[in-house]
Scaffold this active site. Structure first.
Site, PDB file in Angstrom:
ATOM      1  N   HIS A  35       0.875  -1.181   0.000  1.00  0.00           N
ATOM      2  CA  HIS A  35       0.000   0.000   0.000  1.00  0.00           C
ATOM      3  C   HIS A  35       0.915   1.234   0.000  1.00  0.00           C
ATOM      4  O   HIS A  35       2.006   1.187   0.570  1.00  0.00           O
ATOM      5  CB  HIS A  35      -0.848  -0.052   1.273  1.00  0.00           C
ATOM      6  CG  HIS A  35      -1.898   1.003   1.383  1.00  0.00           C
ATOM      7  ND1 HIS A  35      -1.626   2.308   1.730  1.00  0.00           N
ATOM      8  CD2 HIS A  35      -3.245   0.940   1.217  1.00  0.00           C
ATOM      9  CE1 HIS A  35      -2.750   3.001   1.775  1.00  0.00           C
ATOM     10  NE2 HIS A  35      -3.743   2.199   1.455  1.00  0.00           N
ATOM     11  N   ASP A  95       3.303  -4.420   8.120  1.00  0.00           N
ATOM     12  CA  ASP A  95       2.080  -3.627   8.001  1.00  0.00           C
ATOM     13  C   ASP A  95       0.903  -4.586   8.200  1.00  0.00           C
ATOM     14  O   ASP A  95       0.571  -5.369   7.319  1.00  0.00           O
ATOM     15  CB  ASP A  95       2.059  -2.974   6.608  1.00  0.00           C
ATOM     16  CG  ASP A  95       0.739  -2.268   6.320  1.00  0.00           C
ATOM     17  OD1 ASP A  95      -0.193  -2.363   7.137  1.00  0.00           O
ATOM     18  OD2 ASP A  95       0.647  -1.620   5.261  1.00  0.00           O
ATOM     19  N   GLN A 116      -4.290  -5.011   7.179  1.00  0.00           N
ATOM     20  CA  GLN A 116      -5.322  -5.913   6.646  1.00  0.00           C
ATOM     21  C   GLN A 116      -5.328  -7.283   7.322  1.00  0.00           C
ATOM     22  O   GLN A 116      -6.075  -8.166   6.911  1.00  0.00           O
ATOM     23  CB  GLN A 116      -5.135  -6.100   5.132  1.00  0.00           C
ATOM     24  CG  GLN A 116      -5.365  -4.849   4.319  1.00  0.00           C
ATOM     25  CD  GLN A 116      -6.791  -4.314   4.398  1.00  0.00           C
ATOM     26  OE1 GLN A 116      -7.714  -5.017   4.800  1.00  0.00           O
ATOM     27  NE2 GLN A 116      -6.981  -3.070   4.011  1.00  0.00           N
ATOM     28  N   LYS A 121      -9.995  -0.442  10.791  1.00  0.00           N
ATOM     29  CA  LYS A 121     -10.135  -1.629   9.936  1.00  0.00           C
ATOM     30  C   LYS A 121     -10.410  -2.875  10.776  1.00  0.00           C
ATOM     31  O   LYS A 121     -10.463  -3.992  10.255  1.00  0.00           O
ATOM     32  CB  LYS A 121      -8.878  -1.825   9.087  1.00  0.00           C
ATOM     33  CG  LYS A 121      -8.690  -0.721   8.039  1.00  0.00           C
ATOM     34  CD  LYS A 121      -7.491  -1.003   7.181  1.00  0.00           C
ATOM     35  CE  LYS A 121      -7.009   0.183   6.385  1.00  0.00           C
ATOM     36  NZ  LYS A 121      -7.890   0.555   5.273  1.00  0.00           N
ATOM     37  N   CYS A 164      -4.828   2.480  -3.641  1.00  0.00           N
ATOM     38  CA  CYS A 164      -3.591   3.034  -3.063  1.00  0.00           C
ATOM     39  C   CYS A 164      -2.421   2.066  -3.220  1.00  0.00           C
ATOM     40  O   CYS A 164      -1.597   1.924  -2.296  1.00  0.00           O
ATOM     41  CB  CYS A 164      -3.776   3.415  -1.588  1.00  0.00           C
ATOM     42  SG  CYS A 164      -4.949   4.714  -1.356  1.00  0.00           S
TER      43      CYS A 164
END
Ligand code: PLP
Length: 408
Positions: free
Chosen positions: A125, A202, A205, A228, A366
């Protein structure tokens, strides 16, 4: 569908889902952008503003002490949730983007030199790409990139070779927001550590969809956003191993992060406050704690298998659409499906199915380099959460079929 998973009682906790758009029942498949919030999260934030609101850490009075205690308890809850060794390894930020920017700024001052590189993956991302790119470019360095296959799986042989070029840091997504690929981050951390290179994961998600154990992963840093994972917007987390956070300089300066200040010099506060300048979003942090408690009350493996059922059903049923091409077909995937339909622009498809009540995301998500890699302008992305149903998958697939026919 897992028997022990009571979807109706879960949906009752998300009243926003129970509405019509354009006269059709809402099907919300944009969960990778942000999840909806359960009542317990909304109520926790409301209760804070109704009964507890106060600035924290600096008051001697009752409300300030109560709010401070609640905020620090939320930090402990987050630490337990991701299995951090200590609560001071959890820094509250505004979200994943701010967490990465914090790290990139601190790393730059700490040890980036002329010509240094950072190793990222081909599926990042922009938030886990641009801050690193800007940082190394200021020092005439560049990014190294782990390539991926047509299925959307990282090439670990290339990764190993790239590590030999001694990047200063590896920054990689746990789960791709475009492809759904679950990267083998534990193995990637092990390989990087063999060469003495730290790793940032990261987790934007992954954190809502699978249990996270930062000690087991052995990552040096793990970043994610509350919104999220069923929590409010405006709060996120930077986890870092204490030995790293101790070494890194502060990111922003101001109140709360200082120890002693004079016009000549300033000394800084201890962890985690060193990285939390100014007034934090206390209400959202308490909402994040409520979201974690909400997840902890559920059977998370049942949630995972429910989301996997939705994914497999969507892929199976979409397969029948003429001209469909899936973008991301990794063996190990999390709950989203990205695709294009020959002769149809993703934006047009998304706009038409919106009128049928279906909320999906279209575009580059993104992650423009991913679009370049696959030679496409964008995808349609349907991303699932625990409250979605197989009936919604059916409505979505029927809508895509109709829209594709109309547009071709
Ligand atoms: N990383 C990934 C993989 C994401 O999917 C996102 C958001 O979609 C981000 C980072 C940025 O998150 P935020 O906008 O909450 O900072």
């Amino acid at each position: 569908m897992n028997e022990s998973f009571d979807i109706q009682s879960i949906r009752k906790q998300f009243p926003i889902l129970d509405q019509e758009v354009y006269g059709k029942p809402l099907v919300y498949f944009d969960n990778a952008a942000t999840t909806q919030k359960p009542l317990c999260v909304i109520e926790r934030e409301r209760a804070y503003y109704l009964n507890e609101n106060c600035n924290i850490h600096r008051g001697v009075h009752y409300l300030s002490q109560k709010a401070t205690e609640a905020y620090e308890n939320a930090r402990k809850t987050v630490a337990d949730f991701i299995h951090a060794r200590e609560a001071r390894e959890v820094i509250f930020t505004r979200g994943t983007t701010e967490s990465v920017n914090l790290l990139a700024t601190s790393f730059e001052h700490f040890f980036i030199q002329e010509g240094d590189t950072v190793l990222v993956s081909a599926m990042e991302h922009h938030s886990n790409l641009v801050p690193w790119q800007q940082m190394v470019q200021r020092h005439h360095g560049n990014l190294l990139v782990i390539p991926m296959s047509d299925q959307g799986e990282l090439d670990l042989n290339c990764y190993s070779e790239l590590l030999d070029q001694r990047p200063k840091l590896v920054a990689v997504a746990h789960v791709s927001n475009v492809l759904g690929t679950i990267n083998p981050v534990k193995e990637m951390v092990r390989m990087a550590h063999e060469k003495g290179i730290p790793v940032v994961i990261d987790g934007a998600q992954s954190v809502a969809h699978m249990p996270i154990d930062v000690q087991d992963l052995d990552c040096d840093f793990f970043v994610f956003s509350g919104h999220k994972m069923y929590a409010p917007m405006g709060v996120g987390v930077l986890y870092g191993k204490a030995e790293w956070l101790e070494k890194l300089p502060p990111y922003q300066f101001g109140g709360e992060m200082v120890d002693v200040v004079s016009f000549e010099r300033t000394t800084f506060n201890v962890l985690p406050y060193k990285f939390e300048a100014g007034t934090p979003n206390v209400g959202a942090a308490l909402g994040l704690e409520a979201a974690i408690r909400f997840l902890q009350r559920l059977d998370r493996s049942a949630v995972e298998s429910h989301e996997a059922t939705l994914l497999h059903a969507a892929v199976d049923r979409l397969c029948g659409i003429e001209g469909i091409r899936f973008i991301g077909e990794a063996k190990n995937r999390s709950g989203l499906v990205s695709f294009v339909v020959k002769g149809v622009h993703p934006y047009d498809l998304g706009t038409i199915i919106d009128k049928m009540g279906i909320a999906v995301r279209t575009g580059h998500h993104c992650a423009e380099p991913v679009m370049t890699r696959f030679g496409i302008p964008g995808t349609v992305r349907a991303s699932f959460a625990m409250y979605n149903t197989l009936e919604e998958v059916d409505a979505f697939v029927a809508a895509v079929k109709r829209a594709a026919l109309m547009l071709r």
